[in-house]
Design an enzyme around this catalytic site. Structure first.
Site, mmCIF file in Angstrom:
data_model
loop_
_atom_site.group_PDB
_atom_site.id
_atom_site.type_symbol
_atom_site.label_atom_id
_atom_site.label_comp_id
_atom_site.label_asym_id
_atom_site.label_seq_id
_atom_site.Cartn_x
_atom_site.Cartn_y
_atom_site.Cartn_z
ATOM 1 C CB THR A 215 -0.893 0.002 1.262
ATOM 2 O OG1 THR A 215 -1.557 1.256 1.382
ATOM 3 C CG2 THR A 215 -0.061 -0.213 2.528
ATOM 4 C CG ASP A 216 -1.145 4.938 -1.057
ATOM 5 O OD1 ASP A 216 -1.712 4.322 -0.135
ATOM 6 O OD2 ASP A 216 -1.743 5.759 -1.788
ATOM 7 C CD GLU A 217 -3.483 3.535 4.375
ATOM 8 O OE1 GLU A 217 -3.348 3.651 5.603
ATOM 9 O OE2 GLU A 217 -4.532 3.155 3.830
ATOM 10 C CE LYS B 234 0.181 -4.610 2.987
ATOM 11 N NZ LYS B 234 -0.067 -5.965 2.403
ATOM 12 C CE1 TYR C 134 -3.115 -2.469 5.698
ATOM 13 C CE2 TYR C 134 -3.280 -0.120 5.242
ATOM 14 C CZ TYR C 134 -3.179 -1.422 4.795
ATOM 15 O OH TYR C 134 -3.130 -1.682 3.442
#
Length: 354
Positions: A132-134, A162, A158
């Site tokens: 993810t870009d997060e 990741k 989260y």
């Protein structure tokens, strides 16, 4: 055959459906079937010999070793993850278990299997990790979009888990030579999306006459990627990506959350008008979530330049497809909105009254 983890979830399920629509190569679909996994998404594949399903937790090393030995996949595409930021705030332990321990267990099982292959199969094998870009944190309004070399700065449990998974994948390439690939995508939307994320939640609540809860002032910005475009990008990375590389996948669609909600209301007013008033009337602002990142944006030039992929859908065309799918598949929505799901929504939004 390829092994896909999390293939009964939102992105994984769409990937399985798209893959078997376009390829004869079989898929071994490995999914634990948590709240977000739904075999009804894959109902059209019942009886299809190309789709093998195994209900297995990716933390179960013995079960993974058995699957690798029995089915001998040429590649792994790893979607399985706990993925909802709000859930990670209330229950981070599950995220550490699945996203970090699960990815490690899958990587190590894959490495053991890969190490025993002959030279040709070893060179051809791929382990593609979907992230993810997060993991890159939050951008200000003026900062350039995330690139593949943006430093990691995760801000939620989260995104931190990741990020940990991404680092493990990188380490297995550099330490052991396992031919890994990593993709970091922006916010996905489309059919079969579990209705706790922004777009499907707004559609479901709008049709049910419920409030449309918008966090804070609605000014948080996300880059939106239609799930079919994401699946096509993953296929491109799997086929042509260079081992050890990462590829950012984005839709080039930066939108404020409130813009997304207003666009959805406009579409619903057009496609399923209310007897009185507008869906806009249901918009409600609620207390923001802790540590809410202000802006995500993806620079997807590398994957376009190196692999020839770019999104086919605009935000407007993808969103219309999505709304039409939900209008035509209310029974799917009703089924996934189980008692457990309703309890979660009540817990989350009870603490965010406007």
């Amino acid at each position: 055959m390829i092994l896909v983890t999390g293939g009964a979830g939102f992105i994984g399920g769409n990937f399985v459906l798209d893959w078997l629509r376009d390829n004869d190569e079989a898929i071994l679909n490995v999914d634990k079937l948590t709240y977000a996994g739904n075999l009804r998404t894959l109902k059209s594949l019942e009886g299809d010999p190309r789709h093998l399903f195994a209900r297995v937790d990716i933390c179960d090393r013995a079960a993974l070793d058995t699957l690798f030995a029995k089915h001998a996949p040429r590649a792994v595409v790893h979607f399985a993850a706990e993925s909802h930021v709000d859930r990670s705030i209330y229950g981070p332990a599950e995220f550490v278990q699945t996203n970090v321990i699960g990815t490690f267990t899958l990587l190590d099982s894959a490495r053991t299997y890969w190490s025993g292959l002959d030279a040709g199969a070893k060179a051809a094998f791929r382990f593609l990790h979907v992230s993810t870009d997060e993991v890159f944190g939050s951008l200000s309004e003026s900062e350039p979009p995330f690139s593949e070399v943006t430093p990691y700065a995760p801000n939620s449990p989260y995104s931190a888990t990741k990020a940990g998974a991404d680092h493990l994948v990188r380490a297995y390439y550099h330490t052991y030579g396992l031919p890994t690939l990593t993709t970091n995508c922006s916010n996905n939307y489309g059919p079969y999306h579990f209705p706790e994320k922004l777009i499907p939640l707004m559609i479901a609540n709008a049709l049910a006459g419920k409030p449309l809860p918008v966090y804070g002032d609605g000014q948080n910005v996300r880059d939106w990627l239609y799930v079919g475009d994401h699946c096509a990008a993953i296929c491109a990375v799997l086929a042509r990506g260079t081992p050890g590389e990462t590829y950012n996948i984005g839709g080039w669609n930066e939108k404020k959350n409130i813009e997304v909600v207003h666009t959805l209301c406009d579409l619903l007013d057009q496609l399923k008008p209310k007897t009185a008033g507008s869906y806009h009337d249901q918009i409600t602002f609620v207390t923001d979530r802790p540590g809410h990142d202000q802006r995500y944006a993806i620079d997807a030039r590398k994957i376009e330049h190196d692999l020839g992929w770019k999104p086919a859908e605009t935000f407007e065309s993808g969103l219309k497809k999505t709304v039409l799918w939900y209008l035509g598949n209310q029974s799917w929505v009703d089924e996934v909105q189980s008692g457990d799901y309703r309890k979660w929504v009540e817990l989350n939004y009870a603490q965010r009254a406007g």
